[in-house]
Design an enzyme around this catalytic site. Structure first.
Site, PDB file in Angstrom:
ATOM      1  N   HIS A 115       0.817  -1.216   0.000  1.00  0.00           N
ATOM      2  CA  HIS A 115       0.000   0.000   0.000  1.00  0.00           C
ATOM      3  C   HIS A 115       0.854   1.271   0.000  1.00  0.00           C
ATOM      4  O   HIS A 115       0.364   2.351  -0.322  1.00  0.00           O
ATOM      5  CB  HIS A 115      -0.990  -0.005   1.170  1.00  0.00           C
ATOM      6  CG  HIS A 115      -0.399   0.302   2.515  1.00  0.00           C
ATOM      7  ND1 HIS A 115      -0.087  -0.665   3.444  1.00  0.00           N
ATOM      8  CD2 HIS A 115      -0.056   1.474   3.094  1.00  0.00           C
ATOM      9  CE1 HIS A 115       0.399  -0.110   4.528  1.00  0.00           C
ATOM     10  NE2 HIS A 115       0.431   1.199   4.349  1.00  0.00           N
ATOM     11  N   ASP A 145       0.106  -7.544   1.275  1.00  0.00           N
ATOM     12  CA  ASP A 145       0.542  -6.168   1.474  1.00  0.00           C
ATOM     13  C   ASP A 145       2.068  -6.059   1.582  1.00  0.00           C
ATOM     14  O   ASP A 145       2.591  -5.385   2.465  1.00  0.00           O
ATOM     15  CB  ASP A 145      -0.117  -5.563   2.712  1.00  0.00           C
ATOM     16  CG  ASP A 145      -0.072  -4.029   2.696  1.00  0.00           C
ATOM     17  OD1 ASP A 145       0.223  -3.458   1.629  1.00  0.00           O
ATOM     18  OD2 ASP A 145      -0.297  -3.421   3.755  1.00  0.00           O
ATOM     19  N   GLY A 217       3.402   6.612   7.846  1.00  0.00           N
ATOM     20  CA  GLY A 217       4.796   6.765   7.434  1.00  0.00           C
ATOM     21  C   GLY A 217       5.684   5.671   7.987  1.00  0.00           C
ATOM     22  O   GLY A 217       6.776   5.423   7.467  1.00  0.00           O
ATOM     23  N   SER A 219       4.698   2.574   7.971  1.00  0.00           N
ATOM     24  CA  SER A 219       4.351   1.374   7.201  1.00  0.00           C
ATOM     25  C   SER A 219       5.522   0.911   6.343  1.00  0.00           C
ATOM     26  O   SER A 219       6.147   1.709   5.638  1.00  0.00           O
ATOM     27  CB  SER A 219       3.150   1.657   6.287  1.00  0.00           C
ATOM     28  OG  SER A 219       2.001   1.874   7.043  1.00  0.00           O
ATOM     29  N   LEU A 276     -10.895 -19.284  -3.043  1.00  0.00           N
ATOM     30  CA  LEU A 276     -11.076 -20.701  -3.352  1.00  0.00           C
ATOM     31  C   LEU A 276     -12.542 -21.004  -3.629  1.00  0.00           C
ATOM     32  O   LEU A 276     -12.862 -21.801  -4.510  1.00  0.00           O
ATOM     33  CB  LEU A 276     -10.549 -21.556  -2.203  1.00  0.00           C
ATOM     34  CG  LEU A 276     -10.612 -23.076  -2.366  1.00  0.00           C
ATOM     35  CD1 LEU A 276      -9.822 -23.512  -3.603  1.00  0.00           C
ATOM     36  CD2 LEU A 276     -10.069 -23.771  -1.107  1.00  0.00           C
ATOM     37  N   GLY A 277     -13.423 -20.354  -2.867  1.00  0.00           N
ATOM     38  CA  GLY A 277     -14.856 -20.556  -3.094  1.00  0.00           C
ATOM     39  C   GLY A 277     -15.456 -21.687  -2.285  1.00  0.00           C
ATOM     40  O   GLY A 277     -16.337 -22.405  -2.784  1.00  0.00           O
ATOM     41  N   VAL A 278     -14.971 -21.856  -1.040  1.00  0.00           N
ATOM     42  CA  VAL A 278     -15.545 -22.903  -0.192  1.00  0.00           C
ATOM     43  C   VAL A 278     -15.971 -22.306   1.138  1.00  0.00           C
ATOM     44  O   VAL A 278     -15.468 -21.266   1.558  1.00  0.00           O
ATOM     45  CB  VAL A 278     -14.540 -24.049   0.079  1.00  0.00           C
ATOM     46  CG1 VAL A 278     -14.095 -24.685  -1.215  1.00  0.00           C
ATOM     47  CG2 VAL A 278     -13.358 -23.567   0.892  1.00  0.00           C
TER      48      VAL A 278
END
Length: 376
Positions: A115, A145, A217, A219, A276-278
């Protein structure tokens, strides 16, 4: 014409100094007073503060080491600025911002937060000695990130020593070095407040919590232990005011090492978030009995799968028991979410599952889900 002999002022000064010296020799109490006048006595003796002095020396040692590898990251990007009092009027302006980072390789590879450099048109690395280098983008991992940059120079740089974040304990010293509010090489000290904070955001990854002062700052800068080892990457704070409230979070360096390996395998790319969709959970005793899952088996049970998701396309089924992912044991759903996030969109998730009492392995490409209207 009569000549007058004048005595130079320096003679009088010398006589005065000799007089003071003789006076101090023959009057010891005066000598003692003069000594105290020109000395800087300490209210508390060093012997009484020996432990505090040792701690102070330890902090100084860490700072001397850290300032060699901690850098500031300055980014610039063009933004549209709207006039606050004239509706519809706007202009383009180049906005600068400051973050932090640290060198991890003598060739000049620098780690920071994604970011910090997101959407930046110009990225500059400011060294502790004031030198400024235009950074070369190597790659990044959006969900984790983390971003990797390169200093375009043939010089050799002093890298940080990456520690073992699994070894930290609550109460350990935690030291941050960075550029909060653009104030370069700022050194703050606190402790590890918690080791494995989860569900802080959509990443699902665990964080180190610390009360070390972290502000905008900071980060991308390192979180250090008392040995000067990097144990985390400072990432975010929890605060109603936007300033440090003593609740800061850092990415554990062991997790960051795995992310960096992914970035090295995808140079020049930003690894985008994947799903993943579970829906999965820890199985109840009744589930274990009916599905033949051993009582000692560790993992999560899939109880639903999103249509057209990566899981469905990769062959995962309802009531599959996921024991491992990418060679790591899956103890709960956050472990699975972390591995999905680590692999990223376009990568392959390798699962170890138990299906109908039979152990299997699946390789599931993490593709974008495709939702078709009128179909389920």
């Amino acid at each position: 014409m009569e000549r007058k002999n004048s005595i130079p002022p320096v003679v009088y000064i010398n006589f005065a100094l000799v007089f003071v010296l003789l006076f101090a020799i023959f009057f010891p109490e005066i000598r003692s007073a003069l000594t105290k006048l020109f000395s800087s006595p300490k209210p508390i003796s060093a012997s009484k503060q020996s432990q505090a002095i040792q701690i102070q020396s330890s902090f100084r040692n860490v700072y001397r080491e850290a300032q060699q590898f901690v850098v500031s990251i300055r980014t610039k990007k063009t933004e549209m600025i709207f006039h606050p009092y004239a509706f519809g009027e706007s202009r383009e302006d180049r906005i600068s911002s400051i973050g932090s980072g640290f060198i991890i390789d003598e060739r000049g590879f620098v780690v920071t937060n994604y970011h910090v450099i997101k959407n930046a048109e110009i990225i500059e690395i400011i060294m502790s000695d004031g030198r400024i280098f235009p950074a070369r983008y190597v790659g990044s991992h959006e969900r984790a990130d983390i971003a990797l940059l390169k200093i375009p120079s043939e010089d050799k740089f002093t890298p940080a020593f990456l520690g073992n974040s699994d070894e930290i304990e609550v109460g350990d010293w935690a030291i941050a070095v960075g550029s909060p509010y653009g104030l370069e090489k700022t050194f703050t000290v606190g402790v590890v407040s918690a080791k494995s904070r989860e569900d802080l955001d959509e990443t699902g990854q665990t964080h180190i919590q610390t009360d070390t002062a972290i502000n905008p700052g900071s980060s991308g800068g390192p979180l250090l232990n008392i040995y000067g080892e990097v144990v985390g990457i400072n990432r975010m704070i929890r605060s109603s005011s936007g300033a440090s409230a003593g609740i800061g979070f850092a990415i554990p360096i062991n997790y960051a090492k795995r992310v960096l390996r992914q970035i090295e395998q995808n140079v020049g790319q930003n690894i985008r978030p994947a799903t993943l969709g579970v829906m999965a959970t820890a199985p109840l005793p009744d589930h274990r009995r009916s599905l033949g899952i051993p009582s000692e088996a560790i993992g999560v049970l899939v109880y639903d799968i999103e249509p057209h998701s990566a899981a469905e396309k990769g062959g995962l089924r309802r009531y599959d028991f996921i024991e491992g992912a990418n060679g790591l044991v899956i103890r709960h759903i956050n472990d699975l979410r972390e591995q999905v996030g680590l692999v990223g969109l376009g990568g392959v998730l390798r699962l170890k599952i138990l299906r109908d009492t039979q152990e299997m392995e699946l390789s599931i490409p993490l593709v974008e889900a495709t939702y078709q209207k009128g179909k389920k």
